[in-house]
Design an enzyme around this catalytic site. Structure first.
Site, short mmCIF file in Angstrom:
data_model
loop_
_atom_site.label_atom_id
_atom_site.label_comp_id
_atom_site.label_asym_id
_atom_site.label_seq_id
_atom_site.Cartn_x
_atom_site.Cartn_y
_atom_site.Cartn_z
N GLY A 38 0.84 -1.24 0.09
CA GLY A 38 0.07 0.60 0.14
C GLY A 38 0.40 1.16 -0.17
O GLY A 38 -0.04 2.32 -0.76
N ASP A 94 0.77 2.67 3.79
CA ASP A 94 -0.43 3.40 3.40
C ASP A 94 -1.52 4.99 4.34
O ASP A 94 -2.30 5.93 3.86
CB ASP A 94 -1.70 3.15 1.74
CG ASP A 94 -1.71 1.98 2.89
OD1 ASP A 94 -1.69 1.99 3.79
OD2 ASP A 94 -2.30 0.52 1.85
N ASP A 97 -6.01 2.70 10.15
CA ASP A 97 -6.47 2.22 9.86
C ASP A 97 -7.25 1.86 11.13
O ASP A 97 -7.81 3.58 12.61
CB ASP A 97 -7.41 1.07 9.11
CG ASP A 97 -8.91 0.69 9.02
OD1 ASP A 97 -9.84 2.05 9.83
OD2 ASP A 97 -9.39 -0.05 8.75
N LYS A 125 -7.65 7.04 9.44
CA LYS A 125 -8.93 7.52 9.79
C LYS A 125 -9.58 7.30 11.06
O LYS A 125 -8.78 6.28 12.25
CB LYS A 125 -9.41 6.22 9.39
CG LYS A 125 -9.94 5.96 8.12
CD LYS A 125 -10.59 4.26 8.17
CE LYS A 125 -10.77 4.09 7.18
NZ LYS A 125 -11.14 3.01 6.28
N PHE A 146 -14.11 3.22 2.84
CA PHE A 146 -13.42 2.35 2.34
C PHE A 146 -12.94 3.17 0.62
O PHE A 146 -13.10 3.65 -0.05
CB PHE A 146 -13.84 1.01 2.07
CG PHE A 146 -13.29 0.02 0.94
CD1 PHE A 146 -11.65 -0.44 2.66
CD2 PHE A 146 -12.52 0.03 0.23
CE1 PHE A 146 -11.01 -1.79 1.99
CE2 PHE A 146 -11.57 -1.22 -0.28
CZ PHE A 146 -10.77 -1.53 1.01
N VAL A 147 -11.36 3.43 0.86
CA VAL A 147 -11.11 3.98 0.04
C VAL A 147 -10.02 3.85 -0.55
O VAL A 147 -9.29 2.74 -0.10
CB VAL A 147 -10.18 5.54 0.96
CG1 VAL A 147 -11.39 6.24 0.91
CG2 VAL A 147 -8.89 5.24 1.09
N ASP A 153 -5.66 -0.12 -2.37
CA ASP A 153 -6.59 -1.31 -2.83
C ASP A 153 -8.00 -1.84 -2.72
O ASP A 153 -7.94 -1.31 -1.44
CB ASP A 153 -5.32 -2.38 -3.05
CG ASP A 153 -5.51 -3.64 -2.44
OD1 ASP A 153 -4.97 -2.11 -0.78
OD2 ASP A 153 -6.16 -4.81 -2.21
N ARG A 159 -4.69 -0.17 -7.25
CA ARG A 159 -3.51 0.92 -6.39
C ARG A 159 -2.88 2.05 -7.35
O ARG A 159 -2.32 2.80 -6.76
CB ARG A 159 -2.22 0.55 -6.13
CG ARG A 159 -2.92 -0.83 -5.54
CD ARG A 159 -1.81 -1.37 -4.69
NE ARG A 159 -1.37 -2.88 -4.37
CZ ARG A 159 -2.13 -3.14 -2.73
NH1 ARG A 159 -2.15 -2.35 -1.92
NH2 ARG A 159 -2.71 -4.19 -2.67
P1 IMP Z 1 -4.97 -1.32 9.92
O1 IMP Z 1 -4.07 -2.43 10.42
O2 IMP Z 1 -6.68 -1.49 10.38
O3 IMP Z 1 -4.81 0.33 10.89
O4 IMP Z 1 -4.73 -1.25 8.96
C1 IMP Z 1 -4.15 -0.87 8.61
C2 IMP Z 1 -4.43 -1.52 6.30
O5 IMP Z 1 -5.48 -2.44 6.28
C3 IMP Z 1 -3.53 -1.11 5.95
O6 IMP Z 1 -2.29 -1.38 5.66
C4 IMP Z 1 -4.25 -0.86 4.53
O7 IMP Z 1 -4.04 -2.16 3.48
C5 IMP Z 1 -5.66 -2.12 4.57
N1 IMP Z 1 -6.88 -0.71 4.60
C6 IMP Z 1 -7.33 -0.09 5.75
N2 IMP Z 1 -8.88 0.85 5.15
C7 IMP Z 1 -8.20 0.61 4.00
C8 IMP Z 1 -9.06 1.56 2.99
O8 IMP Z 1 -10.02 2.24 3.72
N3 IMP Z 1 -9.22 0.92 1.92
C9 IMP Z 1 -7.62 -0.03 1.68
N4 IMP Z 1 -6.99 -0.44 2.37
C10 IMP Z 1 -7.50 -0.19 3.62
MG MG Z 2 -1.75 -2.41 3.78
#
Ligand code: IMP
Ligand code: MG
Length: 173
Positions: A38, A94, A97, A125, A146-147, A153, A159
């Site tokens: 990402g 990237d 979340d 986020k 969701f972006v 991706d 991407r």
């Molecule tokens: P986290 O562990 O929940 O913070 O998620 C991080 C990973 O989830 C990122 O590196 C992304 O690969 C994926 N991700 C989370 N939200 C999105 C989104 O809105 N679009 C695309 N990928 C996301």
């Molecule tokens: Mg990722």
């Protein structure tokens, strides 16, 4: 697909973040580590905007998501991590979340005892976080959509888009 952040906004914010980071790390040995896949578009632009000497490396973190956005098990591959002994490490992803990916990867890199360790993300986020820390640097705070695009991706597609777009539930379905 709706545009959330356009190409021009991304470019100018990344340039500014590069200047901020160049000030922060001037005169200190810096290694920038991107999380595949990402962060690859951000990495390419950001490292060229940081006008101080630095080394670059990539690691991989894949969370096995289902069809949409539910996080699964996280697998981290540090095989290609360069030697970070005595170096100030900036970890670049990237999106922040839930924050769990960043938390896991920071913990694993922290065990290797870099001189310092900070995090930078393209998108944050703010409403979705489930951890007790926040990224040190970010380009944009976004709502809980969701972006895709600029590295992000959906099922490994989109991407390459030069902007950040979001998909609505009907599109995701
Ligand atoms: P986290 O562990 O929940 O913070 O998620 C991080 C990973 O989830 C990122 O590196 C992304 O690969 C994926 N991700 C989370 N939200 C999105 C989104 O809105 N679009 C695309 N990928 C996301
Ligand atoms: Mg990722």
């Amino acid at each position: 697909m709706k545009v959330l952040i356009d190409q021009e906004q991304i470019n100018s914010r990344v340039i500014n973040l590069g200047r901020e980071l160049a000030k922060e790390y001037e005169g200190r040995p810096l290694t920038i580590i991107g999380v595949l896949s990402g962060s690859l578009v951000l990495m390419a632009d950001l490292i060229r905007a940081i006008d101080v000497p630095h080394q670059v490396g990539m690691i991989q973190a894949s969370s096995y998501r289902g069809k949409t956005t539910t996080p699964g098990l996280l697998e981290v591959n540090l095989d290609y991590l360069p030697d970070i002994t005595g170096r100030n490490v900036l970890l670049v992803d990237d999106i922040f979340d839930t924050g769990k990916t960043m938390q896991t990867v920071l913990a694993q890199i922290g065990e290797l005892k870099p001189r310092s360790l900070k995090s930078a993300v393209l998108l944050w986020k703010v409403e979705a976080n489930e951890v007790d820390f926040t990224p040190d640097f970010h380009c944009f705070k976004i709502p809980d959509h969701f972006v895709v695009g600029y590295g992000l991706d959906y099922n490994n597609e989109y991407r390459h888009l030069p902007f950040i777009g979001y998909l609505e539930d009907a599109d995701l379905a």
